[in-house]
Write a protein that holds these residues in place. Structure first.
Motif, PDB file in Angstrom:
ATOM      1  N   SER A  17       0.879  -1.314  -0.033  1.00  0.00           N
ATOM      2  CA  SER A  17       0.206   0.042  -0.167  1.00  0.00           C
ATOM      3  C   SER A  17       0.710   1.127  -0.016  1.00  0.00           C
ATOM      4  N   LEU A  18       0.394   2.237  -0.228  1.00  0.00           N
ATOM      5  CA  LEU A  18       0.910   3.598  -0.475  1.00  0.00           C
ATOM      6  C   LEU A  18      -0.307   4.796  -0.341  1.00  0.00           C
ATOM      7  N   LYS A  19       0.059   5.836   0.376  1.00  0.00           N
ATOM      8  CA  LYS A  19      -0.715   6.712   0.177  1.00  0.00           C
ATOM      9  C   LYS A  19      -0.138   7.966  -0.357  1.00  0.00           C
ATOM     10  N   LEU A  20      -0.826   8.488  -1.335  1.00  0.00           N
ATOM     11  CA  LEU A  20      -0.353   9.827  -2.110  1.00  0.00           C
ATOM     12  C   LEU A  20      -1.124  11.195  -1.668  1.00  0.00           C
ATOM     13  N   SER A  21      -0.450  12.389  -1.667  1.00  0.00           N
ATOM     14  CA  SER A  21      -0.843  13.551  -1.101  1.00  0.00           C
ATOM     15  C   SER A  21      -0.644  14.368  -2.261  1.00  0.00           C
ATOM     16  N   CYS A  22      -1.771  15.341  -2.402  1.00  0.00           N
ATOM     17  CA  CYS A  22      -1.509  16.422  -3.385  1.00  0.00           C
ATOM     18  C   CYS A  22      -2.121  17.632  -2.796  1.00  0.00           C
ATOM     19  N   ALA A  23      -1.170  18.681  -2.699  1.00  0.00           N
ATOM     20  CA  ALA A  23      -1.411  19.735  -1.853  1.00  0.00           C
ATOM     21  C   ALA A  23      -1.608  21.031  -3.061  1.00  0.00           C
ATOM     22  N   ALA A  24      -2.919  21.588  -2.923  1.00  0.00           N
ATOM     23  CA  ALA A  24      -3.002  22.762  -3.912  1.00  0.00           C
ATOM     24  C   ALA A  24      -2.145  24.034  -3.384  1.00  0.00           C
ATOM     25  N   ILE A  25      -1.580  24.749  -4.306  1.00  0.00           N
ATOM     26  CA  ILE A  25      -0.657  25.844  -3.795  1.00  0.00           C
ATOM     27  C   ILE A  25      -1.623  26.896  -4.246  1.00  0.00           C
ATOM     28  N   GLY A  26      -2.290  27.459  -3.162  1.00  0.00           N
ATOM     29  CA  GLY A  26      -3.261  28.457  -3.266  1.00  0.00           C
ATOM     30  C   GLY A  26      -4.723  28.088  -3.267  1.00  0.00           C
ATOM     31  N   THR A  27      -5.623  28.627  -3.460  1.00  0.00           N
ATOM     32  CA  THR A  27      -7.061  28.220  -3.398  1.00  0.00           C
ATOM     33  C   THR A  27      -7.717  28.493  -4.777  1.00  0.00           C
ATOM     34  N   LEU A  28      -8.927  27.663  -4.856  1.00  0.00           N
ATOM     35  CA  LEU A  28      -9.842  27.857  -5.862  1.00  0.00           C
ATOM     36  C   LEU A  28     -10.929  28.546  -5.313  1.00  0.00           C
TER      37      LEU A  28
END
Length: 131
Positions: A17-28
């Motif tokens: 298993s692995l867990k990926l993360s994706c951080a948004a730089i800024g906001t929508l």
């Protein structure tokens, strides 16, 4: 579109298993679709999983259904992908992307179209699964 930073990739054996993360730089502003994509070596980009910030809109690619789980932390503006029972064919560079959307029902079709758009991708994170 908003810049993103993917992390969490690595090398694991099949079944791991692995867990990926994706951080948004800024906001929508407003609600949006946010999705994971992957590019296996020598193949085209494909959508893996998508979710809507306002709830609903969750969909998965056929090859990961039942093994992967996508989630979104609206406070942290971070998208996650929990990957279980990994297979060698999951080996790929994984990317994420987000775009504003007025409806969760548009997210699956947005993911399919976004996969074919070569512009505005982050650095991605590599996942390698050995047999």
């Amino acid at each position: 579109q908003v810049p993103v930073a993917e992390s969490g990739g690595g090398s694991v054996q099949a079944g791991g298993s692995l867990k990926l993360s994706c951080a948004a730089i800024g906001t929508l502003a407003g609600d949006y679709c946010m999705a994971w994509f992957r590019v296996p070596l020598g193949k085209e980009r494909e959508g893996v999983a998508v979710v809507y910030s306002g709830g609903g809109g969750t969909a998965y690619g056929d090859s990961v259904q039942g093994r992967f789980a996508v989630s979104l932390d609206n406070v942290k503006n971070t998208l996650y992908l929990q990957m279980n029972n990994l297979k060698p064919e999951d080996t790929a560079m994984y990317y994420c992307a987000a775009d504003r959307s007025r409806s969760p029902f548009l997210c699956p079709s947005w993911m399919r179209g976004r996969a074919n758009d070569e512009r505005h991708w982050g650095q991605g994170t590599q996942v390698t699964v050995s047999s």
